[in-house]
Scaffold this motif. Structure first.
Motif, PDB file in Angstrom:
ATOM      1  N   SER A 155      15.459  49.493  33.791  1.00 20.90           N
ATOM      2  CA  SER A 155      15.273  48.395  34.396  1.00 20.90           C
ATOM      3  C   SER A 155      14.797  47.916  35.705  1.00 20.90           C
ATOM      4  O   SER A 155      13.752  48.118  36.265  1.00 20.90           O
ATOM      5  CB  SER A 155      16.060  46.906  34.059  1.00 20.90           C
ATOM      6  OG  SER A 155      16.062  46.484  32.394  1.00 20.90           O
ATOM      7  N   HIS A 156      15.977  49.254  36.407  1.00 22.96           N
ATOM      8  CA  HIS A 156      15.888  49.462  37.633  1.00 22.96           C
ATOM      9  C   HIS A 156      14.469  50.885  38.003  1.00 22.96           C
ATOM     10  O   HIS A 156      13.843  50.206  38.743  1.00 22.96           O
ATOM     11  CB  HIS A 156      17.589  50.613  38.034  1.00 22.96           C
ATOM     12  CG  HIS A 156      17.482  50.531  39.454  1.00 22.96           C
ATOM     13  ND1 HIS A 156      17.530  50.070  40.123  1.00 22.96           N
ATOM     14  CD2 HIS A 156      17.284  51.625  40.098  1.00 22.96           C
ATOM     15  CE1 HIS A 156      17.165  50.177  41.464  1.00 22.96           C
ATOM     16  NE2 HIS A 156      17.346  51.635  41.803  1.00 22.96           N
ATOM     17  N   GLN A 157      14.209  51.531  37.160  1.00 20.12           N
ATOM     18  CA  GLN A 157      12.887  52.491  37.036  1.00 20.12           C
ATOM     19  C   GLN A 157      12.164  51.575  37.315  1.00 20.12           C
ATOM     20  O   GLN A 157      10.323  52.074  38.289  1.00 20.12           O
ATOM     21  CB  GLN A 157      12.951  53.288  36.511  1.00 20.12           C
ATOM     22  CG  GLN A 157      14.333  54.583  36.107  1.00 20.12           C
ATOM     23  CD  GLN A 157      14.168  55.004  37.663  1.00 20.12           C
ATOM     24  OE1 GLN A 157      14.856  55.320  38.764  1.00 20.12           O
ATOM     25  NE2 GLN A 157      13.179  56.116  37.897  1.00 20.12           N
ATOM     26  N   THR A 158      11.306  50.864  35.989  1.00 17.13           N
ATOM     27  CA  THR A 158      10.952  49.576  36.456  1.00 17.13           C
ATOM     28  C   THR A 158      10.105  48.527  38.050  1.00 17.13           C
ATOM     29  O   THR A 158       9.285  48.120  38.142  1.00 17.13           O
ATOM     30  CB  THR A 158      10.521  48.658  34.807  1.00 17.13           C
ATOM     31  OG1 THR A 158      10.793  49.621  33.577  1.00 17.13           O
ATOM     32  CG2 THR A 158       9.422  47.812  34.958  1.00 17.13           C
ATOM     33  N   ASP A 159      10.923  48.658  38.404  1.00 17.17           N
ATOM     34  CA  ASP A 159      11.687  47.086  39.155  1.00 17.17           C
ATOM     35  C   ASP A 159      10.772  48.295  40.378  1.00 17.17           C
ATOM     36  O   ASP A 159      10.672  47.347  41.441  1.00 17.17           O
ATOM     37  CB  ASP A 159      13.044  47.026  39.871  1.00 17.17           C
ATOM     38  CG  ASP A 159      13.236  45.741  38.350  1.00 17.17           C
ATOM     39  OD1 ASP A 159      12.827  45.550  37.747  1.00 17.17           O
ATOM     40  OD2 ASP A 159      15.222  45.522  38.533  1.00 17.17           O
ATOM     41  N   ARG A 160      10.827  49.213  39.853  1.00 20.15           N
ATOM     42  CA  ARG A 160      10.398  50.186  41.849  1.00 20.15           C
ATOM     43  C   ARG A 160       9.540  50.211  41.743  1.00 20.15           C
ATOM     44  O   ARG A 160       8.623  51.514  43.139  1.00 20.15           O
ATOM     45  CB  ARG A 160      12.029  51.641  41.551  1.00 20.15           C
ATOM     46  CG  ARG A 160      12.986  51.690  41.644  1.00 20.15           C
ATOM     47  CD  ARG A 160      13.900  52.478  42.431  1.00 20.15           C
ATOM     48  NE  ARG A 160      13.857  53.293  43.178  1.00 20.15           N
ATOM     49  CZ  ARG A 160      14.108  55.168  43.023  1.00 20.15           C
ATOM     50  NH1 ARG A 160      14.907  54.762  42.239  1.00 20.15           N
ATOM     51  NH2 ARG A 160      14.202  55.430  43.898  1.00 20.15           N
ATOM     52  N   LYS A 161       8.477  49.894  40.286  1.00 26.85           N
ATOM     53  CA  LYS A 161       7.161  51.086  40.281  1.00 26.85           C
ATOM     54  C   LYS A 161       6.372  49.534  41.086  1.00 26.85           C
ATOM     55  O   LYS A 161       7.326  48.693  41.268  1.00 26.85           O
ATOM     56  CB  LYS A 161       7.236  50.802  38.970  1.00 26.85           C
ATOM     57  CG  LYS A 161       7.191  51.851  37.746  1.00 26.85           C
ATOM     58  CD  LYS A 161       6.772  51.432  36.480  1.00 26.85           C
ATOM     59  CE  LYS A 161       6.977  52.982  35.857  1.00 26.85           C
ATOM     60  NZ  LYS A 161       7.144  52.973  34.792  1.00 26.85           N
ATOM     61  N   ASN A 162       5.327  49.830  41.882  1.00 29.32           N
ATOM     62  CA  ASN A 162       4.022  49.390  41.924  1.00 29.32           C
ATOM     63  C   ASN A 162       3.406  48.801  40.774  1.00 29.32           C
ATOM     64  O   ASN A 162       2.944  48.732  40.118  1.00 29.32           O
ATOM     65  CB  ASN A 162       2.864  50.021  43.252  1.00 29.32           C
ATOM     66  CG  ASN A 162       3.640  50.820  43.734  1.00 29.32           C
ATOM     67  OD1 ASN A 162       4.454  49.956  44.695  1.00 29.32           O
ATOM     68  ND2 ASN A 162       3.003  51.700  44.475  1.00 29.32           N
ATOM     69  N   LYS A 163       4.165  46.797  40.893  1.00 29.58           N
ATOM     70  CA  LYS A 163       3.743  45.852  39.687  1.00 29.58           C
ATOM     71  C   LYS A 163       3.042  45.244  39.765  1.00 29.58           C
ATOM     72  O   LYS A 163       2.760  44.622  40.418  1.00 29.58           O
ATOM     73  CB  LYS A 163       4.769  45.531  39.839  1.00 29.58           C
ATOM     74  CG  LYS A 163       6.329  46.602  39.393  1.00 29.58           C
ATOM     75  CD  LYS A 163       7.693  45.414  38.250  1.00 29.58           C
ATOM     76  CE  LYS A 163       8.104  44.518  39.609  1.00 29.58           C
ATOM     77  NZ  LYS A 163       9.108  44.369  39.631  1.00 29.58           N
ATOM     78  N   PRO A 164       1.185  45.082  38.989  1.00 28.08           N
ATOM     79  CA  PRO A 164       0.720  44.206  39.282  1.00 28.08           C
ATOM     80  C   PRO A 164       1.150  42.947  39.307  1.00 28.08           C
ATOM     81  O   PRO A 164       2.413  42.996  38.757  1.00 28.08           O
ATOM     82  CB  PRO A 164      -0.063  44.839  37.630  1.00 28.08           C
ATOM     83  CG  PRO A 164       0.694  44.933  36.656  1.00 28.08           C
ATOM     84  CD  PRO A 164       1.816  45.468  37.443  1.00 28.08           C
TER      85      PRO A 164
END
Length: 269
Positions: A155-164
């Motif tokens: 979840s932390h790795q996902t939150d650090r991505k540039n999300k649409p």
């Protein structure tokens, strides 16, 4: 500023288990105000019943039943409890257990309010294990906690991505209503993206398909309502958009390994 040692929380301790470097505490919050303090170990707080406000250097969290917080070690915070009964379930992890388990906890800094329904369902399962307290409890708790940290890291790795932009809109729609009968085509139209794009990219950010995510949200909400005695099982069935009580019981058993009525009994232990 006061440092709280292992297993120490403000309130009345109902139960404390220590399994290797894992300390699990069931606490009734009895202090209206707790001044700035920090804890010796990294830990999770899961609100089982009631409400509490928690503030740190960056944010203030208004927490209710079913809310989950993570604090890295020595992270200062304070608490304010409104009138009424509040109960929390805490899991601390000693540094040596973290090292032995190979967990990259240094990548998850500060205090966080965790929204992932998968994490919350894991904590409901962890709480259940502490009340079973049989020959396999230690193994089950360690396994569930390792899965918790793996999910937290993802979840932390996902939150650090540039999300649409549509991702936040979708999360809001699902968490507000998790509509049972919403079609993929209709949801895609609301978000302004192609159904294939939505279906393909959903699992990249949520680590499961759309249908499974909605099921998790429904069971998560039902677990919160089970902690509140004023709601009957029939009330919960319809509040969580199950077609009938047998459908609720069947879905609950598949995801949680027990029935709603049996899980409800854990709150009185």
């Amino acid at each position: 500023m006061k440092q709280l040692t292992t297993g120490q929380f403000y309130g009345q301790t109902n139960q404390k288990l220590e399994i290797g470097g894992i300390i699990l505490t069931d606490t009734e919050y009895t202090h209206d105000w707790v001044d700035w303090h920090y804890h010796e170990n990294a830990y999770f707080t899961f609100i089982l019943q009631g409400n509490v406000l928690e503030g740190n250097k960056k944010e203030i969290y208004n927490c209710t039943s079913g809310d989950l917080l993570f604090h890295n070690w020595q992270e200062p915070h304070y608490n304010r409890k409104p009138k009424g009964y509040t109960r929390g379930f805490q899991i601390e992890v000693r540094p040596e257990w973290i090292r032995q388990s190979g967990i990259a906890l240094d990548q998850v800094q500060g205090s966080l309010k965790l929204q992932d329904p998968e994490l919350k369902l894991l904590f409901f399962s962890l709480f259940r294990e502490t009340k079973m307290d049989d020959a396999t409890t230690a193994l089950a708790i360690e396994t569930l906690l390792l899965k918790t940290f793996t999910t937290l890291h993802e979840s932390h790795q996902t939150d650090r991505k540039n999300k649409p932009l549509w991702l936040g809109q979708l999360r809001e729609i699902l968490h507000d209503s998790y509509p049972e009968n919403l079609l993929l085509q209709e949801l895609s139209l609301n978000l302004g993206i192609h159904p294939v794009h939505l279906s393909r990219d959903f699992s990249k950010y949520f680590h499961c398909n759309l249908g499974d995510y909605i099921r998790k949200l429904k069971i998560e909400k039902s677990l919160v309502l089970l902690s509140q005695k004023q709601f009957s099982l029939q009330d919960i069935t319809y509040a969580c958009s199950f077609s009938d009580q047998s459908h609720f019981t069947r879905s609950f058993r598949i995801m949680m390994g027990t029935t709603p009525s049996d899980y409800r009994k854990l709150y009185s232990k």
